[in-house]
Scaffold this active site. Structure first.
Site, PDB file in Angstrom:
ATOM      1  N   PRO A   1      -4.796  47.312 -59.629  1.00  0.00           N
ATOM      2  CA  PRO A   1      -3.554  47.410 -58.851  1.00  0.00           C
ATOM      3  C   PRO A   1      -3.894  47.261 -57.378  1.00  0.00           C
ATOM      4  O   PRO A   1      -4.807  47.927 -56.889  1.00  0.00           O
ATOM      5  CB  PRO A   1      -3.043  48.823 -59.169  1.00  0.00           C
ATOM      6  CG  PRO A   1      -4.221  49.577 -59.694  1.00  0.00           C
ATOM      7  CD  PRO A   1      -5.164  48.572 -60.287  1.00  0.00           C
ATOM      8  N   MET A   2      -3.190  46.370 -56.697  1.00  0.00           N
ATOM      9  CA  MET A   2      -3.419  46.200 -55.253  1.00  0.00           C
ATOM     10  C   MET A   2      -2.059  46.097 -54.568  1.00  0.00           C
ATOM     11  O   MET A   2      -1.308  45.141 -54.803  1.00  0.00           O
ATOM     12  CB  MET A   2      -4.279  44.963 -54.973  1.00  0.00           C
ATOM     13  CG  MET A   2      -5.746  45.142 -55.341  1.00  0.00           C
ATOM     14  SD  MET A   2      -6.781  43.753 -54.846  1.00  0.00           S
ATOM     15  CE  MET A   2      -6.427  42.556 -56.138  1.00  0.00           C
ATOM     16  N   ALA A   3      -1.767  47.103 -53.735  1.00  0.00           N
ATOM     17  CA  ALA A   3      -0.490  47.143 -53.025  1.00  0.00           C
ATOM     18  C   ALA A   3      -0.327  45.872 -52.204  1.00  0.00           C
ATOM     19  O   ALA A   3      -1.261  45.440 -51.525  1.00  0.00           O
ATOM     20  CB  ALA A   3      -0.447  48.369 -52.124  1.00  0.00           C
TER      21      ALA A   3
ATOM     22  N   GLN B   1       1.099  51.023 -62.333  1.00  0.00           N
ATOM     23  CA  GLN B   1       0.409  52.181 -61.773  1.00  0.00           C
ATOM     24  C   GLN B   1       1.417  53.082 -61.064  1.00  0.00           C
ATOM     25  O   GLN B   1       2.221  52.612 -60.253  1.00  0.00           O
ATOM     26  CB  GLN B   1      -0.675  51.781 -60.782  1.00  0.00           C
ATOM     27  CG  GLN B   1      -1.481  53.016 -60.372  1.00  0.00           C
ATOM     28  CD  GLN B   1      -2.490  52.746 -59.284  1.00  0.00           C
ATOM     29  OE1 GLN B   1      -2.140  52.303 -58.196  1.00  0.00           O
ATOM     30  NE2 GLN B   1      -3.742  53.037 -59.555  1.00  0.00           N
TER      31      GLN B   1
ATOM     32  N   CYS C   1      -6.343  56.679 -53.931  1.00  0.00           N
ATOM     33  CA  CYS C   1      -5.906  56.145 -52.642  1.00  0.00           C
ATOM     34  C   CYS C   1      -6.554  56.940 -51.498  1.00  0.00           C
ATOM     35  O   CYS C   1      -6.429  58.173 -51.440  1.00  0.00           O
ATOM     36  CB  CYS C   1      -4.390  56.218 -52.549  1.00  0.00           C
ATOM     37  SG  CYS C   1      -3.770  55.453 -51.065  1.00  0.00           S
TER      38      CYS C   1
ATOM     39  N   LYS D   1      -6.974  56.426 -62.555  1.00  0.00           N
ATOM     40  CA  LYS D   1      -7.918  55.674 -61.724  1.00  0.00           C
ATOM     41  C   LYS D   1      -8.290  56.570 -60.559  1.00  0.00           C
ATOM     42  O   LYS D   1      -7.414  57.148 -59.914  1.00  0.00           O
ATOM     43  CB  LYS D   1      -7.265  54.374 -61.239  1.00  0.00           C
ATOM     44  CG  LYS D   1      -8.152  53.502 -60.367  1.00  0.00           C
ATOM     45  CD  LYS D   1      -7.502  52.120 -60.213  1.00  0.00           C
ATOM     46  CE  LYS D   1      -8.298  51.196 -59.316  1.00  0.00           C
ATOM     47  NZ  LYS D   1      -8.180  51.529 -57.885  1.00  0.00           N
TER      48      LYS D   1
ATOM     49  N   ASN E   1     -15.307  49.982 -61.728  1.00  0.00           N
ATOM     50  CA  ASN E   1     -14.626  49.253 -60.649  1.00  0.00           C
ATOM     51  C   ASN E   1     -15.447  49.337 -59.361  1.00  0.00           C
ATOM     52  O   ASN E   1     -15.971  50.399 -59.023  1.00  0.00           O
ATOM     53  CB  ASN E   1     -13.228  49.861 -60.441  1.00  0.00           C
ATOM     54  CG  ASN E   1     -12.471  49.276 -59.262  1.00  0.00           C
ATOM     55  OD1 ASN E   1     -11.922  50.007 -58.446  1.00  0.00           O
ATOM     56  ND2 ASN E   1     -12.433  47.962 -59.154  1.00  0.00           N
ATOM     57  N   GLY E   2     -15.511  48.181 -58.699  1.00  0.00           N
ATOM     58  CA  GLY E   2     -16.168  48.120 -57.399  1.00  0.00           C
ATOM     59  C   GLY E   2     -17.176  46.998 -57.315  1.00  0.00           C
ATOM     60  O   GLY E   2     -18.146  46.957 -58.051  1.00  0.00           O
ATOM     61  N   ASP E   3     -16.854  46.039 -56.426  1.00  0.00           N
ATOM     62  CA  ASP E   3     -17.797  44.971 -56.064  1.00  0.00           C
ATOM     63  C   ASP E   3     -18.093  43.985 -57.189  1.00  0.00           C
ATOM     64  O   ASP E   3     -19.230  43.517 -57.321  1.00  0.00           O
ATOM     65  CB  ASP E   3     -19.107  45.571 -55.546  1.00  0.00           C
ATOM     66  CG  ASP E   3     -18.904  46.421 -54.295  1.00  0.00           C
ATOM     67  OD1 ASP E   3     -17.763  46.483 -53.804  1.00  0.00           O
ATOM     68  OD2 ASP E   3     -19.880  47.029 -53.822  1.00  0.00           O
TER      69      ASP E   3
HETATM   70  C1  LIG Z   1      -5.124  45.180 -50.651  1.00  0.00           C
HETATM   71  C2  LIG Z   1      -5.537  46.280 -51.570  1.00  0.00           C
HETATM   72  C3  LIG Z   1      -4.578  47.144 -52.084  1.00  0.00           C
HETATM   73  C4  LIG Z   1      -4.950  48.160 -52.968  1.00  0.00           C
HETATM   74  N1  LIG Z   1      -3.985  48.947 -53.527  1.00  0.00           N
HETATM   75  C5  LIG Z   1      -4.320  49.858 -54.482  1.00  0.00           C
HETATM   76  C6  LIG Z   1      -3.335  50.614 -55.168  1.00  0.00           C
HETATM   77  O1  LIG Z   1      -2.142  50.513 -54.913  1.00  0.00           O
HETATM   78  N2  LIG Z   1      -3.760  51.473 -56.153  1.00  0.00           N
HETATM   79  C7  LIG Z   1      -5.089  51.636 -56.451  1.00  0.00           C
HETATM   80  O2  LIG Z   1      -5.438  52.428 -57.338  1.00  0.00           O
HETATM   81  N3  LIG Z   1      -6.029  50.942 -55.800  1.00  0.00           N
HETATM   82  C8  LIG Z   1      -5.673  50.055 -54.856  1.00  0.00           C
HETATM   83  N4  LIG Z   1      -6.648  49.308 -54.246  1.00  0.00           N
HETATM   84  C9  LIG Z   1      -8.049  49.479 -54.667  1.00  0.00           C
HETATM   85  C10 LIG Z   1      -8.405  48.516 -55.782  1.00  0.00           C
HETATM   86  O3  LIG Z   1      -7.582  48.719 -56.914  1.00  0.00           O
HETATM   87  C11 LIG Z   1      -9.875  48.644 -56.176  1.00  0.00           C
HETATM   88  O4  LIG Z   1     -10.081  49.944 -56.667  1.00  0.00           O
HETATM   89  C12 LIG Z   1     -10.813  48.421 -55.001  1.00  0.00           C
HETATM   90  O5  LIG Z   1     -10.444  47.273 -54.268  1.00  0.00           O
HETATM   91  C13 LIG Z   1     -12.277  48.286 -55.473  1.00  0.00           C
HETATM   92  O6  LIG Z   1     -12.404  47.234 -56.371  1.00  0.00           O
HETATM   93  P1  LIG Z   1     -13.011  45.806 -55.902  1.00  0.00           P
HETATM   94  O7  LIG Z   1     -14.342  46.041 -55.321  1.00  0.00           O
HETATM   95  O8  LIG Z   1     -13.017  44.983 -57.163  1.00  0.00           O
HETATM   96  O9  LIG Z   1     -12.059  45.282 -54.871  1.00  0.00           O
HETATM   97  C14 LIG Z   1      -6.309  48.319 -53.325  1.00  0.00           C
HETATM   98  C15 LIG Z   1      -7.276  47.462 -52.795  1.00  0.00           C
HETATM   99  C16 LIG Z   1      -6.909  46.454 -51.934  1.00  0.00           C
HETATM  100  C17 LIG Z   1      -7.975  45.539 -51.401  1.00  0.00           C
END
Ligand SMILES: Cc1cc2nc3c(=O)[nH]c(=O)nc-3n(C[C@H](O)[C@H](O)[C@H](O)COP(=O)(O)O)c2cc1C
Length: 445
Positions: free
Chosen positions: A29-31, A143, A174, A216, A277-279
């Site tokens: 989920p990404m806002a 989410q 968050c 999460k 999750n992460g990277d």
């Molecule tokens: C633009 C943006 C918005 C995000 N919004 C949320 C969100 O609404 N809820 C959430 O649990 N994580 C949110 N995240 C975190 C991601 O879901 C994820 O946990 C985090 O980017 C790490 O994963 P990655 O390394 O694959 O990016 C957001 C991340 C980004 C970059």
């Protein structure tokens, strides 16, 4: 303690209650990003590869997951249909269209951007507008954010009963000050009893619908206040179907490197599936994460920004396809950009869709040789016609910039002090806490 589990090959699918996720890949989920248009684009890519996979030996599990998804979806659609005659009919636009199953339903799971429980319960318009699903989105995944068990339970019931949602994820990760300073998001798991009450409320609201609930979270508030192992046990005891771990603390924000050994530690600590999750920047990283940590699946965020085809690569990687799909040329990326804007325009209109797309331009073009004038013009695009003119100027045959592979993208940032309510760390229970101010009424941002 660091636990590293070496697996011979990653599991082909992930089981979340009755829901089979195959391959075991989740769009994070990404806002402001994972709206219906972006989810559709990623899903189409995941399906592009997933479909051909199913003719092989793994076809059985693929078919099984499709049937499961279809069954779940039909139940959801039937529920939605019976309850859509009220004022929610409009906001349920996606629910109505969702009744038709599109063969393009991709493999994997694609989570909607975060919705606040209070916003949903109080029928906030922005929140309702965000709850739109593509007709091909057979498995609706949302989410929820919330700190009050009553709001979270009621919001979960609304999602399952009125929106035909097949998976609910709860956000306890968050790190933004406006959330943590009120006791929400990544600092909430410090309050063990409150976390337990919220999770149980969601699980019992989802249970009659057969909908799995996941949480999460992050590793903790900071290195001195880690919460993920306890949270994992609390989630398991509360009946959650899985726990996703972004292997950073809230204090780290997006800085540094995700601590994959912490994912392994959690996977060894709990009996429910752990989603790492992460990277994950490339499909090979996802396979490596599963192999190195023993996690049951992966959650992919920033790696797919401007690169929705990562889901095609992920489907291929988990399908053990010998030859990875070819990298897209600039012309193919341009076609993807066009599709993205087209989908956005379909949901929110051409003008808003173009504006919404602007932030994606730099991600799509990262590393390609494109003149600054064209880049700047694309980042200000206002109409589809203008977009087409600008995309036509691009050198379609330009190969993908391989130097970008494996490189971080999206937010990086630096460590920050985590703001919390006064005395937050003094008590681990949280049930007596007045968190009314943390119950955000409006989704988004
Ligand atoms: C633009 C943006 C918005 C995000 N919004 C949320 C969100 O609404 N809820 C959430 O649990 N994580 C949110 N995240 C975190 C991601 O879901 C994820 O946990 C985090 O980017 C790490 O994963 P990655 O390394 O694959 O990016 C957001 C991340 C980004 C970059």
């Amino acid at each position: 303690m660091t636990v590293v589990v070496a697996l011979p090959r990653p599991s082909a699918s992930l089981q979340l209650g009755s829901l089979t996720v195959d391959p075991p890949v989740v769009l994070a989920p990404m806002a402001g990003v994972t709206n219906a248009a972006f989810r559709t684009l990623c899903r189409e890519q995941g399906a592009a590869r997933g479909a051909s996979e199913r003719s092989g030996p793994r076809g059985t599990s693929g078919l099984g997951s499709e049937r499961g998804a279809e069954r779940d979806h039909e139940q959801g659609a039937a529920r939605g249909a019976s309850e859509r005659s009220g004022p929610r009919g409009t906001s349920g636009l996606g629910s109505e269209r969702g009744a038709e199953r599109d063969p393009k339903q991709g493999s994997g799971l694609y989570v909607c951007e975060m919705i606040t429980s209070r916003g949903l319960v109080e029928k906030d318009e922005t929140t309702q507008r965000m709850l739109v699903f593509d007709p091909g989105e057979a498995v609706r995944s949302v989410q929820l954010y919330g700190v009050d068990p009553v709001y979270v339970g009621e919001a979960t019931r609304i999602l399952c009963g009125e929106y035909g949602v097949a998976h609910v994820d709860l956000n306890f990760g968050c790190p933004v000050p406006k959330v943590t300073r009120r006791g929400g998001g990544a600092v909430l798991p410090w309050k063990r009893a409150l976390l337990d009450a919220i999770l149980r409320s969601a699980v019992s609201a989802a249970e009659p619908y057969g909908v799995p609930v996941t949480m999460k979270t992050r590793k903790g508030i900071d290195d001195d206040h880690l919460t993920f192992l306890e949270a994992g046990r609390i989630a398991e005891d509360a009946g959650c179907a899985a726990i996703a771990l972004h292997a950073r603390t809230a204090a780290q924000h997006y800085s540094g490197v995700a601590d994959w050994p912490a994912i392994a530690e959690l996977a060894a600590h709990v009996g429910i599936p752990v989603l790492g999750n992460g990277d994950i920047w490339e499909a090979a990283d996802a396979v490596r994460m599963v192999r190195e940590t023993g996690c049951a699946g992966v959650v992919v965020g920033r790696g797919c920004l401007g690169r929705p085809w990562l889901f095609r690569d992920l489907a291929a990687a988990f399908g053990e396809v010998a030859d990875p799909p070819p990298l897209p040329t600039l012309g193919e990326v341009a076609a993807m950009m066009r599709r993205h804007v087209e989908l956005l325009a379909g949901y929110i209109g051409e003008d808003r869709g173009c504006r919404e797309f602007r932030k994606h331009v730099a991600w799509y073009l990262k590393g390609f040789a494109v003149g600054s004038r064209t880049r700047a013009a694309l980042a200000l695009v206002s109409t589809l016609a203008e977009l087409d003119e600008l995309l036509a100027e691009l050198d379609a045959g330009q190969p993908f910039p391989v130097g970008e592979l494996g490189q971080p993208r999206g937010r990086q940032g630096s460590p920050r002090h985590v703001t919390m309510p006064a005395g937050w760390l003094d008590d681990r229970d949280g049930l007596g806490q007045d968190l009314a101010a943390a119950e955000l009424g409006v989704s988004g941002g």
